[in-house]
Motif scaffolding. Structure first.
Motif, mmCIF file in Angstrom:
data_model
loop_
_atom_site.group_PDB
_atom_site.id
_atom_site.type_symbol
_atom_site.label_atom_id
_atom_site.label_comp_id
_atom_site.label_asym_id
_atom_site.label_seq_id
_atom_site.Cartn_x
_atom_site.Cartn_y
_atom_site.Cartn_z
ATOM 1 N N ILE A 62 0.994 -1.198 -0.025
ATOM 2 C CA ILE A 62 0.095 -0.044 -0.067
ATOM 3 C C ILE A 62 0.813 1.119 -0.019
ATOM 4 O O ILE A 62 1.976 1.295 0.643
ATOM 5 C CB ILE A 62 -0.866 0.162 1.163
ATOM 6 N N ARG A 63 0.545 2.240 -0.835
ATOM 7 C CA ARG A 63 1.038 3.404 -0.765
ATOM 8 C C ARG A 63 1.339 4.134 0.477
ATOM 9 O O ARG A 63 0.356 4.142 1.278
ATOM 10 C CB ARG A 63 0.586 4.372 -2.007
ATOM 11 N N HIS A 64 2.474 4.760 0.825
ATOM 12 C CA HIS A 64 2.423 5.657 2.041
ATOM 13 C C HIS A 64 1.294 6.834 2.062
ATOM 14 O O HIS A 64 1.262 7.320 1.050
ATOM 15 C CB HIS A 64 3.864 6.064 2.126
ATOM 16 N N GLY A 65 0.938 7.175 3.213
ATOM 17 C CA GLY A 65 0.163 8.391 3.397
ATOM 18 C C GLY A 65 1.251 9.647 3.274
ATOM 19 O O GLY A 65 2.263 9.411 3.593
ATOM 20 N N ASN A 116 5.405 1.624 -4.862
ATOM 21 C CA ASN A 116 4.806 0.851 -5.756
ATOM 22 C C ASN A 116 3.774 -0.039 -5.324
ATOM 23 O O ASN A 116 3.972 -1.065 -4.967
ATOM 24 C CB ASN A 116 5.934 0.022 -6.567
ATOM 25 N N PRO A 117 2.640 0.448 -5.283
ATOM 26 C CA PRO A 117 1.421 -0.360 -4.855
ATOM 27 C C PRO A 117 0.902 -1.579 -5.651
ATOM 28 O O PRO A 117 0.887 -1.235 -6.829
ATOM 29 C CB PRO A 117 0.369 0.751 -4.508
ATOM 30 N N ARG A 118 0.606 -2.539 -5.060
ATOM 31 C CA ARG A 118 0.080 -3.613 -5.777
ATOM 32 C C ARG A 118 -0.078 -4.872 -4.701
ATOM 33 O O ARG A 118 -0.016 -4.592 -3.645
ATOM 34 C CB ARG A 118 1.355 -4.203 -6.656
ATOM 35 N N THR A 119 -0.747 -5.740 -5.464
ATOM 36 C CA THR A 119 -1.119 -6.911 -4.655
ATOM 37 C C THR A 119 -0.366 -8.173 -5.308
ATOM 38 O O THR A 119 -0.488 -8.604 -6.504
ATOM 39 C CB THR A 119 -2.762 -7.406 -4.657
#
Length: 127
Positions: A62-65, A116-119
């Motif tokens: 998950i992308r950082h806030g 790098n957001p991904r599953t």
């Protein structure tokens, strides 16, 4: 034993319950469902779906806030709950990768921060 790894290159999506009016049920995630299904079908290809007992290993990146320091692979302890991420993933897997949810007999999940957001997940047949 057959095993396959997948990487869905979009921000992990948390399952949200639809809402209804007196006459209709609305799924406010229909666009997310379609995008996820198309990505998954493209990656899975013509291979047969898993229908026997399987182990599912999954990490939601998950992308950082904006107000949090960037630390690669730091575990994610804020919303969304991992159970909601799992629900969305399973709904996407059914009928494309696995025959039904009940064939999952082992489960390992985590969520971490990454730029790098991904599953990413791997499905492995077990005995």
């Amino acid at each position: 034993m057959r095993s396959k790894s997948y990487c869905i290159p979009v921000n992990p999506i948390s399952w949200k319950k639809g809402f209804s009016t007196a006459q209709k049920l609305f799924d406010n995630q229909s666009r997310d469902h379609i995008t996820f299904h198309l990505s998954l079908e493209n990656i899975h290809g013509p291979e047969p779906i898993f229908s026997g007992s399987v182990k599912l290993e999954c990490c939601f990146y998950i992308r950082h806030g904006k107000n949090r320091p960037v630390v690669k692979d730091q575990h994610h302890i804020y919303s969304p709950p991992i159970s909601d991420l799992y629900k969305f993933l399973i709904e996407g897997l059914k009928g494309i990768v696995i025959s039904e949810e009940k064939i999952i007999c082992e489960l390992l999940m985590s969520k971490a921060y990454d730029t790098n957001p991904r599953t990413e997940f791997t499905i492995t047949e077990v005995c």
